[in-house]
Design a protein around this motif. Structure first.
Motif, PDB file in Angstrom:
ATOM      1  N   PHE B 149       0.839  -1.205   0.000  1.00 61.68           N
ATOM      2  CA  PHE B 149       0.000   0.000   0.000  1.00 61.68           C
ATOM      3  C   PHE B 149       0.867   1.247   0.000  1.00 61.68           C
ATOM      4  O   PHE B 149       0.647   2.193  -0.763  1.00 61.68           O
ATOM      5  N   GLY B 150       1.862   1.224   0.880  1.00 58.50           N
ATOM      6  CA  GLY B 150       2.739   2.396   0.976  1.00 58.50           C
ATOM      7  C   GLY B 150       3.420   2.686  -0.352  1.00 58.50           C
ATOM      8  O   GLY B 150       3.408   3.813  -0.847  1.00 58.50           O
ATOM      9  N   LEU B 151       4.004   1.645  -0.950  1.00 57.98           N
ATOM     10  CA  LEU B 151       4.700   1.814  -2.224  1.00 57.98           C
ATOM     11  C   LEU B 151       3.717   2.172  -3.330  1.00 57.98           C
ATOM     12  O   LEU B 151       4.001   3.001  -4.189  1.00 57.98           O
ATOM     13  N   GLY B 152       2.554   1.549  -3.289  1.00 59.42           N
ATOM     14  CA  GLY B 152       1.543   1.814  -4.314  1.00 59.42           C
ATOM     15  C   GLY B 152       1.129   3.274  -4.305  1.00 59.42           C
ATOM     16  O   GLY B 152       1.036   3.910  -5.364  1.00 59.42           O
ATOM     17  N   GLU B 153       0.899   3.801  -3.110  1.00 53.54           N
ATOM     18  CA  GLU B 153       0.520   5.221  -2.996  1.00 53.54           C
ATOM     19  C   GLU B 153       1.616   6.112  -3.536  1.00 53.54           C
ATOM     20  O   GLU B 153       1.364   7.155  -4.141  1.00 53.54           O
ATOM     21  N   LEU B 154       2.857   5.684  -3.340  1.00 46.85           N
ATOM     22  CA  LEU B 154       3.980   6.480  -3.822  1.00 46.85           C
ATOM     23  C   LEU B 154       4.036   6.473  -5.340  1.00 46.85           C
ATOM     24  O   LEU B 154       4.208   7.507  -5.976  1.00 46.85           O
ATOM     25  N   PHE B 155       3.896   5.299  -5.947  1.00 49.00           N
ATOM     26  CA  PHE B 155       4.058   5.197  -7.397  1.00 49.00           C
ATOM     27  C   PHE B 155       2.805   5.559  -8.187  1.00 49.00           C
ATOM     28  O   PHE B 155       2.883   5.802  -9.380  1.00 49.00           O
ATOM     29  N   PHE B 156       1.665   5.584  -7.516  1.00 48.13           N
ATOM     30  CA  PHE B 156       0.430   5.844  -8.254  1.00 48.13           C
ATOM     31  C   PHE B 156       0.343   7.302  -8.724  1.00 48.13           C
ATOM     32  O   PHE B 156       0.648   8.223  -7.987  1.00 48.13           O
TER      33      PHE B 156
END
Lengths: 235, 207
Positions: B149-156
């Motif tokens: 989730f953390g990484l996804g929010e960053l890359f989204f």
């Protein structure tokens, strides 16, 4: 109630007929006429609603009923049997909505209602329904209207236009001449009223007929005032 | 791990939205607590031309729920003579899960879909008893879901094209599973567009 009888009361005759269903169809054909016409952009259902006495307050009882947002019913035959089917149909439509979060497509609801009617020709201790239903609906996926007839046997038929009840043969002959695929909903309402008029005894008023229409916006029963306008247009 | 049923087998899945495309990805590990048994256990299943579901949690339930859902969707397609829409599939799934409210399946699910005519995108998630979510940009389930989730929010980024979406999804998943011992051992990424579906297998850290 039906658990006491383990056997069906609808059994085959030697000629291969289910006589109880034939008799049920007789009950239908003795009932007041109902008409359904599918136009290019919607469907109209119409029925005679004569009261047996001047004392009847007939604005509170309806023959044309909605099942869900996009579907409606009308019948010929026994009123109480119809009432039960309306309740069952409404519940079936909601069950569908609960599982799929989508309005039930007309073809699906018709199948389910017809299955209910068929059940009562085979289950123990019950008799077939003494009604034929005209079911109209709008299918949002295929983006077109549908009209179906459901019989006491559980058979169902898709129609462009049909009549059931008293004088249905004359009604269908009349419709065969009048029907066209290009009919718009407005014209279909006129044609439905004229079809009913063929077998109507006496003066047609907004209180002794009922009309329902179904289009993309959904199904609704016309108010007596709207019916009066249509009747005035026919003159 | 310990006796937490949802982390007994491990595994993770991620779904992300782009512009007229959606991506869904999962790892390939199948393990029993700290033992890895197989590295070909994908958790994504297809239910219609443009509808996919990922299940994470207890492996037996991943298999059973995906099959029981298939049972229902097969009958739906036969009865209704039409393919499933993402919203309908999602509701069928949550209905299936809620039927077992008091003896539930141990899977969390992600449902993704695309309307091939309008390009409208759908990403939903569900807990193991059928709680519904809104149509979201990003969703993850599984033992490494918080990391991803953390990484996804960053890359989204909103309105990514299919290549950008693939990169964002892959990077979020691969780097997230590295922090979780119960997930990883390779990944599969599906990118669903109006006219094609691309499946890519990723090789990450094999541990």
């Amino acid at each position: 109630m039906s658990e006491r009888y383990g056997f069906s009361l609808t059994t085959f005759s030697p000629s291969g007929k289910l006589v109880q269903i034939e008799y049920a169809l007789n009950a239908v054909n003795a009932g007041s006429p109902a008409v359904g016409i599918k136009a290019s952009n919607g469907v109209v259902l119409a029925t005679e609603k004569k009261s047996k006495s001047l004392l009847h307050d007939d604005r509170t009882i309806h023959k044309v009923e909605s099942v869900c947002k996009n579907m409606g019913l009308v019948y010929s035959g026994m009123g109480p049997d119809y009432r039960l089917l309306v309740q069952k149909a409404r519940k079936l439509a909601q069950e569908y909505m609960l599982v799929y979060e989508e309005n039930v497509p007309p073809t699906q609801l018709v199948k389910r209602i017809a299955d209910v009617m068929q059940e009562y020709t085979q289950s123990g201790g019950v008799r077939p329904f003494g009604v034929s239903l005209l079911i109209c609906g709008y299918d949002y996926d295929e983006d077109r209207p549908f009209l179906y007839q459901c019989d006491p046997s559980g058979s169902y038929f898709p129609w462009k236009a049909t009549a059931i009840g008293r004088n249905f043969v004359n009604g269908k002959t009349f419709l065969e001449k009048r029907y066209s695929d290009q009919l718009a909903l407005e014209d279909a309402v006129h044609t439905a009223i004229l079809t009913l008029k063929e077998s109507f005894e006496g003066q047609m008023t907004e209180d002794n007929i009922e009309i329902g229409i179904c289009d993309k916006e959904g199904f609704r029963r016309l108010t007596p005032a709207e019916v009066k306008d249509y009747l005035a247009q026919i003159g | 791990m310990g006796d937490d049923i949802l982390s007994y087998n491990g595994g993770v899945a991620l779904a992300m939205k782009g512009k007229e495309c959606v991506a869904i990805a999962c790892d390939k590990r199948y393990g029993v607590q700290n033992r890895t048994i197989a590295t070909n256990f994908t958790k994504i299943f297809q239910y219609s031309d443009h509808c996919f579901v990922a299940f994470c949690g207890l492996a037996t339930d991943v298999q059973t729920v995906s099959e029981r859902l298939k049972f229902r969707t097969n009958l739906y397609e036969l009865r209704e003579q039409r393919k499933l829409k993402p919203v309908v599939l999602y509701n069928m799934l949550t209905n299936l899960l809620y039927e077992r409210r008091f003896g539930p399946y141990f899977v969390f699910a992600l449902v993704v879909g695309l309307d091939p005519k309008t390009g409208e995108t759908y990403v939903y998630d569900s807990d193991n008893v059928g709680a519904v979510s809104d149509n979201v940009n990003l969703a993850t389930v599984g033992t490494a879901s918080e990391y991803i989730f953390g990484l996804g929010e960053l890359f989204f980024k909103p309105n990514m094209n299919s290549d950008e979406l693939f990169e964002a999804t892959s990077q979020a998943l691969l780097n997230g599973v590295d922090r979780d011992s119960a997930s990883g051992w390779g990944a599969v990424v599906y990118v669903i567009e109006k006219d094609k579906i691309t499946v890519r297998e990723l090789k990450g850290r094999q541990d």
